[in-house]
Write an enzyme that holds these catalytic residues in place. Structure first.
Site, PDB file in Angstrom:
ATOM      1  N   SER A  33     -81.851 -27.623 -23.192  1.00  0.00           N
ATOM      2  CA  SER A  33     -81.457 -26.229 -22.968  1.00  0.00           C
ATOM      3  C   SER A  33     -81.413 -25.460 -24.283  1.00  0.00           C
ATOM      4  CB  SER A  33     -80.079 -26.171 -22.296  1.00  0.00           C
ATOM      5  OG  SER A  33     -80.095 -26.841 -21.061  1.00  0.00           O
ATOM      6  N   ASN A  36     -77.805 -24.287 -26.442  1.00  0.00           N
ATOM      7  CA  ASN A  36     -76.730 -25.199 -26.058  1.00  0.00           C
ATOM      8  C   ASN A  36     -76.408 -26.090 -27.249  1.00  0.00           C
ATOM      9  OD1 ASN A  36     -75.173 -27.349 -25.009  1.00  0.00           O
ATOM     10  ND2 ASN A  36     -76.133 -27.171 -22.999  1.00  0.00           N
ATOM     11  N   TYR A 173     -83.216 -18.349 -13.484  1.00  0.00           N
ATOM     12  CA  TYR A 173     -83.224 -19.315 -14.584  1.00  0.00           C
ATOM     13  C   TYR A 173     -83.109 -20.736 -14.039  1.00  0.00           C
ATOM     14  CZ  TYR A 173     -81.612 -21.449 -19.012  1.00  0.00           C
ATOM     15  OH  TYR A 173     -81.465 -22.230 -20.138  1.00  0.00           O
TER      16      TYR A 173
END
Length: 235
Positions: A33, A36, A173
């Site tokens: 991600s 993150n 997303y």
């Protein structure tokens, strides 16, 4: 759910059949991600190394779709939202390409690619179109997507309820990633595949439930993997 210690990671295949796919060792897809903090340079390198130790092929795939839209939905002006997206994606791309370059510079077993690289693959297109239809036709799938969106947004809104715009962008997303939980073998042309992430997701409860509905393909598996010193015990 079984648990096995593999190198520096604890591996939790989601079902006994997921354990079989893990043991077959054909392929693993590891989602990275953007933005993150969990995915440091060292963590991405360790994940890639773990994958190569246990699978014949590994794909590190980072999320690069709808990132600027998400920042804008969270209240950033369009130019600032784009700037933040570019910065985040540059960072995650550097981590992934750095791991690939260090461990397998010829890309024979380890590949790194953005999610957007899948958009032209017919199997991905077919699954993504189906998901768009299910968002309106399947209340169970829509509820799970709403849960994922709420979970994602909870830490970004300081306790405020999400707007409809924020929820819809977040679901877009999420849905960009779902095909890799459903049928990575069809998308990436591998015999079987284990989708690996570091958190338990409500989506897995749906995809590996008994009965009819949206379900993972027979040769698709899922596992939660965590560093052994900070492993999350799945419910």
């Amino acid at each position: 759910m079984t648990t096995a210690i593999a190198g520096v990671f604890a591996v939790h295949p989601y079902t006994p059949h997921c354990q079989v796919i893990h043991d077959e060792g054909d392929h693993a897809v590891i989602g990275i991600s953007s933005g993150n903090g969990y995915f440091t340079h060292e963590r991405v390198l360790d994940l890639a190394n773990w994958g190569l130790e246990h699978f014949r092929q590994v794909d590190l795939i980072w999320t690069d779709l709808h990132v600027a839209e998400m920042f804008e939905a969270l209240g950033y002006p369009p130019v600032e939202a784009q700037r933040k997206a570019v910065k985040n994606l540059r960072g995650v791309r550097a981590k992934v390409t750095g791991a690939v370059g260090f461990l397998d510079p010829e890309g024979k077993r380890l590949r790194g690619r953005p999610m957007s690289a899948l958009l032209e693959i017919p199997a991905y297109q077919r699954i993504r179109t189906r998901l768009d239809d299910l968002l309106t036709a399947d209340p169970e799938f829509r509820e799970v997507c709403d849960q994922l969106a709420a979970r994602f947004l909870a830490g970004k809104l300081n306790g405020q309820p999400p707007t409809d715009r924020q929820r819809e962008v977040c679901i877009k997303y999420v849905c960009a990633e779902v095909p890799l939980f459903l049928d990575t073998p069809a998308i990436l042309d591998v015999p079987s595949s284990l989708n690996c992430y570091h958190q338990a997701l409500p989506l897995a409860e749906l995809l590996y439930a008994r009965g009819y509905g949206l379900r993972a393909s027979r040769n698709q598996g899922h596992a939660i993997i965590n560093p052994v010193d900070t492993q999350e015990q799945p419910a």
